[in-house]
Enzyme design. Structure first.
Site, PDB file in Angstrom:
ATOM      1  N   ASP A  36      66.794 128.529  43.439  1.00 59.78           N
ATOM      2  CA  ASP A  36      65.352 128.231  43.387  1.00 59.78           C
ATOM      3  C   ASP A  36      64.740 128.535  44.758  1.00 59.78           C
ATOM      4  O   ASP A  36      65.249 128.077  45.779  1.00 59.78           O
ATOM      5  CB  ASP A  36      65.129 126.756  43.027  1.00 59.78           C
TER       6      ASP A  36
ATOM      7  N   LYS B 236      57.172 126.740  49.223  1.00 59.23           N
ATOM      8  CA  LYS B 236      56.350 125.972  50.176  1.00 59.23           C
ATOM      9  C   LYS B 236      57.203 125.523  51.357  1.00 59.23           C
ATOM     10  O   LYS B 236      58.324 125.037  51.172  1.00 59.23           O
ATOM     11  CB  LYS B 236      55.754 124.743  49.476  1.00 59.23           C
TER      12      LYS B 236
ATOM     13  N   ASP C 111      66.439 137.941  43.613  1.00 57.37           N
ATOM     14  CA  ASP C 111      65.396 138.966  43.522  1.00 57.37           C
ATOM     15  C   ASP C 111      64.210 138.551  44.394  1.00 57.37           C
ATOM     16  O   ASP C 111      63.220 139.282  44.462  1.00 57.37           O
ATOM     17  CB  ASP C 111      64.888 139.111  42.074  1.00 57.37           C
TER      18      ASP C 111
HETATM   19  N1  SAM Z   1      72.427 131.048  38.889  1.00 55.10           N
HETATM   20  C1  SAM Z   1      71.710 131.141  37.641  1.00 55.10           C
HETATM   21  C2  SAM Z   1      71.240 132.541  37.424  1.00 55.10           C
HETATM   22  O1  SAM Z   1      71.282 133.342  38.371  1.00 55.10           O
HETATM   23  O2  SAM Z   1      70.864 132.882  36.293  1.00 55.10           O
HETATM   24  C3  SAM Z   1      70.563 130.135  37.583  1.00 55.10           C
HETATM   25  C4  SAM Z   1      69.426 130.352  38.537  1.00 55.10           C
HETATM   26  S1  SAM Z   1      68.187 129.082  38.458  1.00 55.10           S
HETATM   27  C5  SAM Z   1      66.810 129.811  39.186  1.00 55.10           C
HETATM   28  C6  SAM Z   1      68.726 127.943  39.731  1.00 55.10           C
HETATM   29  C7  SAM Z   1      69.615 126.833  39.208  1.00 55.10           C
HETATM   30  O3  SAM Z   1      70.064 126.074  40.330  1.00 55.10           O
HETATM   31  C8  SAM Z   1      68.898 125.858  38.276  1.00 55.10           C
HETATM   32  O4  SAM Z   1      69.633 125.718  37.089  1.00 55.10           O
HETATM   33  C9  SAM Z   1      68.854 124.550  39.081  1.00 55.10           C
HETATM   34  O5  SAM Z   1      68.920 123.394  38.267  1.00 55.10           O
HETATM   35  C10 SAM Z   1      70.071 124.701  39.964  1.00 55.10           C
HETATM   36  N2  SAM Z   1      70.006 123.903  41.208  1.00 55.10           N
HETATM   37  C11 SAM Z   1      68.945 123.780  42.034  1.00 55.10           C
HETATM   38  N3  SAM Z   1      69.228 122.967  43.066  1.00 55.10           N
HETATM   39  C12 SAM Z   1      70.510 122.568  42.880  1.00 55.10           C
HETATM   40  C13 SAM Z   1      71.382 121.711  43.604  1.00 55.10           C
HETATM   41  N4  SAM Z   1      70.983 121.110  44.725  1.00 55.10           N
HETATM   42  N5  SAM Z   1      72.639 121.519  43.132  1.00 55.10           N
HETATM   43  C14 SAM Z   1      73.047 122.122  41.987  1.00 55.10           C
HETATM   44  N6  SAM Z   1      72.257 122.934  41.251  1.00 55.10           N
HETATM   45  C15 SAM Z   1      71.018 123.166  41.697  1.00 55.10           C
END
Ligand code: SAM
Length: 213
Positions: A118, A122, A154
């Protein structure tokens, strides 16, 4: 990643303790015992719906994989994929990636993958980025000397931020790709987000960064 709330998800996770580890702190320092072999352990933090980690486990039976995902409604989808993969070298952990030091002993993890984390664009949310120095500190502890982070995205802003964060932390940038799909790169396993954004024409950035000796 936003998904519908799934009230049944918690029970489904609890019904599969062989795949989604219950009381993971009990395995700290003993993950090789859990897998029943001495193979290297690679973890993916933020593994989403689990496509990458399931495919990597199928492709590389000599490596043990652990997919780490914080969201219940997302990891439950990864669970379905992991069960369908029918591989002994894959486990899932429903934890916050920032707490890896609670679940892995020093140097117990051989590689960390971060895929399409993610971006938290911000500035006031910078500490939530999985490549922020606070996370790097935790990753450094669970990796061995010269342990590697392999990161794909990306998102150009997050990529630039991450390169600076790795380098300010004293990591070595072993290799950087600015458009991964335009070059020969053997064995790239696509994530869900990678498929989605590359189909829209976004370049995929990639870096391998090393914690030095
Ligand atoms: N890696 C996958 C992909 O490339 O298709 C998912 C990308 S998605 C944008 C990011 C994922 O990271 C989400 O499912 C979110 O819940 C998880 N995530 C975010 N912060 C996290 C954290 N601190 N610990 C574990 N998972 C986390």
């Amino acid at each position: 990643m936003r998904l519908r709330n799934k009230p049944w998800a918690k029970d489904t996770l609890l019904a599969h303790p062989e795949m989604v580890i219950q009381n993971p702190e009990e395995w700290k320092g003993r993950w090789k015992e859990r897998f029943g072999n001495d193979h290297p352990i690679h973890i993916e933090i933020g593994s989403g719906k689990g496509q990458f980690v399931s495919e990597m486990a199928k492709k590389n039976p000599e490596i043990n994989y652990i997919g780490i995902e914080i969201q219940t409604s997302v990891i439950v989808v990864a669970l379905e994929k992991a069960l369908a993969a029918e591989v002994p070298n894959l486990q899932l952990l429903h934890i916050d990636g920032g707490t890896v030091t609670d679940y892995f002993a020093d140097g117990e993890v051989d590689r960390i993958y971060l895929n399409f984390s993610d971006p938290w664009p911000k500035k006031r949310h910078a500490k939530r980025r999985l490549t922020h120095a606070d996370f790097l500190k935790a990753y450094e502890q669970v990796l061995p000397l010269e342990g590697e982070i392999h990161f794909k995205t990306d998102n150009r802003g997050l990529f630039e931020y991450s390169l600076a964060s790795f380098s300010q932390f004293g990591m070595i940038l072993k290799q950087v790709w600015l458009d991964l799909h335009q070059v020969e790169f053997e064995g790239n396993v696509m994530t869900e987000y990678e498929e989605k954004f590359s189909a829209k024409g976004h370049p995929i950035y990639r870096v391998e960064a090393i914690f030095p000796k």
